[in-house]
Structures are given as structure tokens and as C-alpha cells.
Design an enzyme around this catalytic site. Structure first.
Site, short mmCIF file in Angstrom:
data_model
loop_
_atom_site.label_atom_id
_atom_site.label_comp_id
_atom_site.label_asym_id
_atom_site.label_seq_id
_atom_site.Cartn_x
_atom_site.Cartn_y
_atom_site.Cartn_z
N HIS A 1 -1.49 0.18 -9.78
CA HIS A 1 -2.10 -0.75 -8.82
C HIS A 1 -2.72 -1.95 -9.54
O HIS A 1 -3.93 -2.17 -9.48
CB HIS A 1 -3.15 -0.04 -7.95
CG HIS A 1 -3.47 -0.78 -6.69
ND1 HIS A 1 -3.83 -0.17 -5.51
CD2 HIS A 1 -3.50 -2.11 -6.40
CE1 HIS A 1 -4.06 -1.06 -4.57
NE2 HIS A 1 -3.86 -2.26 -5.10
N GLU B 1 -4.24 7.44 -5.05
CA GLU B 1 -4.49 6.71 -6.31
C GLU B 1 -5.79 7.18 -6.92
O GLU B 1 -6.77 7.35 -6.19
CB GLU B 1 -4.52 5.20 -6.04
CG GLU B 1 -3.16 4.68 -5.59
CD GLU B 1 -3.15 3.18 -5.28
OE1 GLU B 1 -4.19 2.53 -5.48
OE2 GLU B 1 -2.12 2.69 -4.83
N ARG C 1 0.86 -1.18 0.00
CA ARG C 1 0.00 0.00 0.00
C ARG C 1 0.89 1.22 0.00
O ARG C 1 1.93 1.25 0.69
CB ARG C 1 -0.90 0.04 1.24
CG ARG C 1 -2.07 -0.94 1.21
CD ARG C 1 -3.12 -0.58 0.15
NE ARG C 1 -4.28 -1.45 0.17
CZ ARG C 1 -4.42 -2.55 -0.58
NH1 ARG C 1 -3.46 -2.90 -1.43
NH2 ARG C 1 -5.52 -3.27 -0.51
N1 LIG Z 1 -0.60 -4.27 -5.20
C1 LIG Z 1 -1.66 -5.05 -5.14
O1 LIG Z 1 -2.46 -5.10 -6.07
C2 LIG Z 1 -1.88 -5.90 -3.94
C3 LIG Z 1 -2.47 -7.15 -4.13
C4 LIG Z 1 -2.67 -7.94 -3.01
C5 LIG Z 1 -2.28 -7.49 -1.75
N2 LIG Z 1 -1.72 -6.27 -1.62
C6 LIG Z 1 -1.31 -5.80 -0.29
O2 LIG Z 1 -0.40 -6.74 0.24
C7 LIG Z 1 -0.68 -6.94 1.60
C8 LIG Z 1 -0.15 -8.28 2.05
O3 LIG Z 1 -0.93 -9.33 1.54
P1 LIG Z 1 -0.68 -10.84 2.03
O4 LIG Z 1 -1.74 -11.67 1.44
O5 LIG Z 1 0.75 -11.22 1.81
O6 LIG Z 1 -0.92 -10.66 3.61
P2 LIG Z 1 -0.33 -11.53 4.80
O7 LIG Z 1 -1.16 -11.17 5.98
O8 LIG Z 1 -0.23 -12.96 4.40
O9 LIG Z 1 1.16 -10.98 4.97
C9 LIG Z 1 1.48 -9.77 5.59
C10 LIG Z 1 2.70 -10.01 6.48
O10 LIG Z 1 3.19 -8.76 6.95
C11 LIG Z 1 3.65 -8.98 8.30
N3 LIG Z 1 3.76 -7.70 9.00
C12 LIG Z 1 2.78 -6.96 9.56
N4 LIG Z 1 3.31 -5.83 10.09
C13 LIG Z 1 4.64 -5.87 9.84
C14 LIG Z 1 5.73 -4.99 10.13
N5 LIG Z 1 5.53 -3.85 10.80
N6 LIG Z 1 6.97 -5.35 9.70
C15 LIG Z 1 7.18 -6.49 9.03
N7 LIG Z 1 6.19 -7.38 8.75
C16 LIG Z 1 4.93 -7.05 9.15
C17 LIG Z 1 2.61 -9.92 8.89
O11 LIG Z 1 3.13 -10.57 10.04
C18 LIG Z 1 2.39 -10.88 7.72
O12 LIG Z 1 3.32 -11.95 7.78
C19 LIG Z 1 -2.21 -6.77 1.69
O13 LIG Z 1 -2.61 -6.40 2.99
C20 LIG Z 1 -2.48 -5.69 0.68
O14 LIG Z 1 -2.46 -4.43 1.29
C21 LIG Z 1 -1.51 -5.46 -2.69
O1 LIG Z 2 -5.69 -5.79 -1.58
C1 LIG Z 2 -5.89 -6.22 -2.71
O2 LIG Z 2 -6.49 -7.27 -2.93
C2 LIG Z 2 -5.38 -5.46 -3.90
O3 LIG Z 2 -4.65 -4.35 -3.53
C3 LIG Z 2 -6.39 -4.94 -4.84
O4 LIG Z 2 -7.19 -5.70 -5.45
#
Ligand SMILES: NC(=O)c1ccc[n+]([C@@H]2O[C@H](COP(=O)([O-])OP(=O)(O)OC[C@H]3O[C@@H](n4cnc5c(N)ncnc54)[C@H](O)[C@@H]3O)[C@@H](O)[C@H]2O)c1
Ligand SMILES: O=C(O)[C@H](O)CO
Length: 325
Positions: A285, A266, A237
Site C-alpha cells: 500500500h 493490511e 482498495r
Molecule cells: N493505493 C493507494 O495508495 C491509493 C492512493 C490514493 C487513492 N487510492 C484509492 O483510489 C480511490 C480513487 O481515488 P481518486 O482520487 O481517483 O477518486 P475519484 O473520486 O476522482 O475517482 C473515482 C472514480 O470511480 C468512479 N466510480 C465509482 N463507483 C464506480 C463503479 N461502481 N464502477 C466504475 N466506476 C466507479 C467514480 O465515478 C469516480 O469517477 C480512492 O478512493 C482510494 O480508495 C489508493
Molecule cells: O486513500 C489514500 O489516500 C491512500 O490509500 C493512502 O494514503
């Protein structure tokens, strides 16, 4: 009684058809924002809300007194007031797992594109500026064999690390979470302090959820502690990174480059310096934006809302609220 749901964006006719076999559905294909009067009217009677990111406020929830479940077509839930939803006994569901590999592909695309200056050099060819042989001023930096520092080692972070370690022979460092022996075994990954990661990583890859704790996590001080040759990748994010500090660090050579899929605001405003910097790859994004994955996300969200409103455990609940049925 047939329950009512309000759905908006990212749904295809077959999803709507499936939903309509269970519920009365009000669908808003192009919802501009939460203040649309017809949307508010429909929400006042709705038991379920299904869609992609929409800022959910207390005021909006006050106008939805029958709401039992929100099904987000996203894994990130930073635009939802999770504690308040739980207090109001509203179940929040999201779409983890189904987008992990595609988002990791995008993360690796940013690593490759920013290291090898792919966008900048491809534009040069398209603009007819490939007029002499490619010399040192056009060279990039290797990806294989380098050190990949994971800030956030959850589903997506691990999937990016797997690509780096197994496909590109990269050394993986990770912080924060407790050590993960199975991944250390599989990927040769090393658990370390944040400072060590910043000092050693050639690529610092941000994959944390946006929370109060992670807002501005990558600030001016953190950027200063990275190698001047390092590349910052943000697939999480925008607000996890202090964007002003990043622009400064990129401009004055404190770090080498950045690959960004997400931004503080965004769409990224056209006058942002990030749009003009050759050492920055900017994507709109699109982490999860493939036909296959967006279909899987929408289907997961549909399955979540059907289960939640029929009193069953949904596939991907986020908060701890029992479906009312
Ligand atoms: N760009 C995109 O289109 C897109 C797509 C999917 C997800 N995302 C973002 O990616 C994020 C992660 O998704 P995920 O499925 O891997 O989630 P997840 O919960 O599996 O992984 C997140 C990890 O971050 C760790 N974490 C939390 N705070 C932390 C800190 N201060 N320092 C280090 N590690 C920390 C957590 O312990 C966890 O292991 C989502 O929350 C979303 O915001 C973006
Ligand atoms: O959090 C997510 O799933 C992505 O950022 C957008 O679809």
C-alpha cells in the site's frame, strides 16, 4: 478560547509547529489503535482530529462531543462513517489531487512490473539463479500498444490512462461514468459497457473508491469474463476485489497475473497465497508513499483542519457541513 486538536501519525515537526500557532495540539506519533486511553482522553476535549486512516465508530464519536472537523491524510474515506459524521454536523476533509500523479505512477509501475515479471526476474538475479540464458519461460508480455480497461475513471484512473495512452500508445476503455468527450479527444479513450471492457482489456485497472456498491465488484464472475491473458491491477482498495476468487483465478489460469498495492487485510498476512505466487506483484500500500507527496498530503490536511476550525471553507472538504468557526 483556544481550540484543541488531536493529531496522529504522518506529521513532521514543522506541521506540528504550524498547528500549535492555532490550537492546543495533542500528538500521538505511534498510535496503535483507537482504544489507546490517552488518545481517548484527548479526544474527549478535541474540536479537531487529524491523521491517516483510523476506523471511526459511533462509540468513538460519542466520546468526542466537541468534535467539529476530521481531517484525513488520505483521499480515500472508506474508513469514515460519512453519513453519520454529516448527521453529527462534523466536517470531513481529505487530500485529493496532491497524490493523484504519484498514485498513478504506482499504478503504472504495477502494470509494467506485472507484465514484464520484473520482481520475479529481479529476485532470480539476486538469488544467483541467472545461470543460463534467458529463454521463453522468462518472457513477459508487452505493455505498449495494448488495451487498458479503466474501472474507475476519476482523478487517478485518468492519470494512469494518460500515461498509457500518451506514453505507451495504449487504447483506453472506461466504464460507468458518463462519457467524457474531452478525455476521449485527448487520449482517444472509448466509453463502453463493463462486459465489453472485460472482454477486450489486456489490463483491467481498478481505481474506484470502496463503497457498498464497489465492495466485491471484481468477483469470480467478473474474473471469468476477463481474457485468460489479462492482468488485473488494483491500486484502489483491497475489498473491491474478492481476494479468494482472485487467488483461484490466478491459480487456475483464468487470468494471467495481478499487480496489487492494496489487500482485503493490511498488512497482507504472511501466509496469504498471494505472497507465494510468481504471477502476482505485491506492494505494501505505497500508492502515495513518496517524500514529496506525503509532505503535500500532510500539508493539505493541516490546511484543511486550520480552515475548518477557524470557520473558513477548507481546500478539500468531503461532506457538506459548514465550518463552525
Ligand atoms: N493505493 C493507494 O495508495 C491509493 C492512493 C490514493 C487513492 N487510492 C484509492 O483510489 C480511490 C480513487 O481515488 P481518486 O482520487 O481517483 O477518486 P475519484 O473520486 O476522482 O475517482 C473515482 C472514480 O470511480 C468512479 N466510480 C465509482 N463507483 C464506480 C463503479 N461502481 N464502477 C466504475 N466506476 C466507479 C467514480 O465515478 C469516480 O469517477 C480512492 O478512493 C482510494 O480508495 C489508493
Ligand atoms: O486513500 C489514500 O489516500 C491512500 O490509500 C493512502 O494514503
Amino acid at each position: 478560547m483556544t481550540k484543541r486538536i488531536v493529531a496522529f501519525q504522518r506529521l513532521k515537526p514543522h506541521h506540528l509547529e504550524q498547528l500549535r500557532t492555532h490550537f492546543h495540539v495533542d500528538y500521538f506519533d505511534t498510535l496503535e489503535g483507537p482504544d489507546d486511553p490517552a488518545f481517548r482522553e484527548a479526544l474527549s476535549e478535541a474540536h479537531g482530529l487529524l491523521g491517516a486512516s483510523l476506523p471511526i465508530t459511533s462509540e468513538l464519536l460519542d466520546g468526542a462531543p466537541h468534535l467539529e472537523a476530521i481531517s484525513s491524510i488520505s483521499v480515500g474515506v472508506d474508513n469514515y462513517p460519512v453519513d453519520e459524521l454529516t448527521r453529527r454536523n462534523i466536517l470531513l476533509c481529505h487530500t485529493p489531487d496532491v497524490l493523484t500523479e504519484t498514485t498513478a505512477d504506482t499504478g503504472f509501475l504495477l502494470i509494467m512490473a506485472s507484465a514484464r515479471r520484473a520482481v520475479e526476474l529481479a529476485n532470480m538475479v539476486k538469488q544467483g539463479q541467472w545461470t543460463s540464458s534467458i529463454g521463453e519461460s522468462h518472457f513477459g508480455t508487452d505493455v505498449h500498444g495494448k488495451t487498458l480497461g479503466m474501472v474507475g475513471f476519476g482523478r487517478i484512473g485518468q492519470a494512469i490512462a494518460r500515461r498509457g495512452a500518451l506514453g505507451f500508445g495504449m487504447q483506453v476503455l472506461y466504464t460507468h461514468a458518463s462519457p467524457k468527450p474531452a478525455l476521449e479527444e485527448e487520449l482517444g479513450a472509448t466509453h463502453c459497457e463493463f462486459d465489453t471492457l472485460l472482454e477486450q482489456a489486456d489490463f483491467v485497472c481498478v481505481n474506484v473508491p470502496l463503497t457498498a456498491e464497489t465492495t466485491g465488484l471484481i468477483d469470480a464472475d467478473v474474473l471469468k469474463r476477463m481474457k485468460s491473458s489479462a492482468i488485473l491491477i488494483n491500486i484502489a482498495r483491497g475489498k473491491v476485489v474478492d481476494e479468494e476468487a482472485l487467488i483461484e483465478a490466478l491459480s487456475n489460469g483464468e487470468i494471467h497475473a495481478a499487480g496489487l498495492d492494496v489487500f482485503a487485510q493490511e498488512p497482507l498476512p504472511g501466509d496469504s497465497p498471494l505472497t507465494r505466487m510468481d504471477n502476482v506483484v505485491t506492494l505494501p500500500h505505497i500508492g502515495s508513499a513518496t517524500h514529496e507527496t506525503r509532505e503535500a498530503m500532510a500539508q493539505r490536511a493541516v490546511d484543511n483542519v486550520i480552515a475548518a476550525l477557524e470557520g473558513q471553507q477548507p481546500p478539500s472538504p468531503y461532506n457538506d457541513v459548514t465550518p463552525r468557526g
